[in-house]
Enzyme design. Sequence first.
Site, PDB file in Angstrom:
ATOM      1  N   LYS A 181       0.979  -1.247  -0.046  1.00 29.38           N
ATOM      2  CA  LYS A 181       0.012   0.020  -0.070  1.00 29.38           C
ATOM      3  C   LYS A 181       0.906   1.126  -0.185  1.00 29.38           C
ATOM      4  CE  LYS A 181      -3.892   1.773   2.793  1.00 29.38           C
ATOM      5  NZ  LYS A 181      -4.744   1.338   4.041  1.00 29.38           N
ATOM      6  N   SER A 217      -9.609   1.191   3.267  1.00 27.02           N
ATOM      7  CA  SER A 217      -8.952   2.024   2.353  1.00 27.02           C
ATOM      8  C   SER A 217      -7.884   1.356   1.507  1.00 27.02           C
ATOM      9  CB  SER A 217      -8.247   3.149   3.162  1.00 27.02           C
ATOM     10  OG  SER A 217      -7.448   2.609   4.137  1.00 27.02           O
ATOM     11  N   SER A 246      -9.476  -1.296   7.328  1.00 29.81           N
ATOM     12  CA  SER A 246      -9.249  -1.342   6.045  1.00 29.81           C
ATOM     13  C   SER A 246      -8.273  -2.350   5.272  1.00 29.81           C
ATOM     14  CB  SER A 246      -8.218  -0.074   5.759  1.00 29.81           C
ATOM     15  OG  SER A 246      -9.052   0.982   5.994  1.00 29.81           O
TER      16      SER A 246
HETATM   17  N1  GLN Z   1     -12.843   3.003   6.907  1.00 27.66           N
HETATM   18  C1  GLN Z   1     -12.259   3.366   7.966  1.00 27.66           C
HETATM   19  C2  GLN Z   1     -12.050   5.088   8.016  1.00 27.66           C
HETATM   20  O1  GLN Z   1     -12.207   5.565   7.015  1.00 27.66           O
HETATM   21  C3  GLN Z   1     -11.170   2.679   8.333  1.00 27.66           C
HETATM   22  C4  GLN Z   1      -9.782   3.048   7.501  1.00 27.66           C
HETATM   23  C5  GLN Z   1      -8.691   2.303   7.839  1.00 27.66           C
HETATM   24  O2  GLN Z   1      -8.617   1.411   8.432  1.00 27.66           O
HETATM   25  N2  GLN Z   1      -7.287   2.607   7.679  1.00 27.66           N
HETATM   26  O3  GLN Z   1     -11.340   5.523   8.724  1.00 27.66           O
END
Ligand code: GLN
Length: 486
Positions: A82, A157, A181
């Site tokens: 990532k 994400s 994420s």
């Molecule tokens: N969807 C969650 C957020 O927007 C988790 C994001 C993540 O785990 N980086 O904060």
Amino acid sequence: MMIKDYRELTAAEIVRRIRAGQLKAVDLAETALQLADSEGRRLNAVITLCHQKAISQAEQIDQKVASGNELPLLAGVPVIVKDNIVYSGYPTTCGSRILENYISPYDATCIKKLEEAGAVIIAKANMDEFAMGSSNENSAFGPVKNPVRDDLVPGGSSGGSAAVVAAGIVPIAYGSDTGGSVRQPAALCGVVGLKPTYGAVSRYGLIAFASSTDQIGPLARNVADCALAYEAIAGFDPNDSTSAEFDHPPYSKSIEKLSTKKPRIGIPLEYVSEGIDDEVRTMIDKTIEKVDAAGYEIEKISLPHTEYAVSAYYMIANAEASANLARYDGVRYGRSAGREQGLDTMYSETRSEGFGTEVKRRIMLGTFALSAGYYENYYRKAQKVRELIKIDFDKAFDSVDLILAPTSPTAAFGVGEKSGDPLQMYLSDILTVPANLAGIPAMSIPCDRTADGRPIGLQIMAPAFGEKKLLTVAGQIEQMIGYNYA
Ligand code: GLN
């Protein structure tokens, strides 16, 4: 030379063939690079190809094979990371305009460990800006497509990381999981994803979002590869003050043998109640029936504070993000605008131009929650709720070994379906954020598909540092389900 059956090869099979001298790491790297450039770009799942270093890493593996040296765990396996994991010599954008041209002078510990393990790093994956999002529509580099169907989001994400694995571009990718994420995109794309125990994997070189829950985790096409991928990056790191000194067992070995004692499995009432899509609930129920039929003890449990988890998470994550993102001010990292007009203008122009809407929203909410007079009511209260959530898990793990639940309340949704409604988007995380708040390990494995072919993920949670049991039982359940990854 392109490898014909490349897309069907698991990481374990690649290592076996490399060891046996049946495959060349350079051929694997070239095949993966080409797929990343074609299919990866078509899905918009990759931001940067790491061509030069990938080839040299692969050459080193081939030399080791030629000289008969012992080969490391992931020898020759192409992986994608990532784009919030710093890799010297290549841009680390974090999916943001503000870091568009930022090149890190050092490698994340995860990168160092991957190199030591013989992995070949092919590319940096697209992601929601600063890892904030659940659909990958918040990237400054555009949305990522779900390989299952172009009009579906891959989740977020780490949507790019999930997409490259689901599309067979690499057998293993790495993402980060602050509130779901890794697990949620794994579920939406039909692959396996693991969020390790907080402190099990070093955060050194992972660009900070919410430091108290951020963890790097692997995505793969089956549990065995996920165990290999995890083993390669886990372990204590003096460069991360929250890294845990823990004796890590060889996870990839543990999942090979099935333990004789059947674990006790808890099903939390709150995770299979309202708000969960009917089809998801039906498929999860069917999977639980299979686990029950296989002789595992199934017990209904309650995690009563689940309903407050999303609110507490967004309060804490935004507060930490507002502090962590203060460093992007035009002075040191990446983009800088309005320098000529003085310091204040430089700060405001750099940040107005550099951050996207969702990141700005979170910085403002987080700053508010931490401000004098509101801190007690918001941030402090959220921390108290976090403790209650942790206690819920502690109590549950007194009577069960593992917890099963859906990973996401819905299967993959349509591009644009939730992007205009932040609250709806945040509610996608309802089933994943509790594990982050409690610091416990959790994974998602594909268990079925909806009638129209969208994958559904089963979430398995374990007590802190219970990855060995988690991976072992996930491997057993994977066999019972017999999910077809193709
Ligand atoms: N969807 C969650 C957020 O927007 C988790 C994001 C993540 O785990 N980086 O904060």
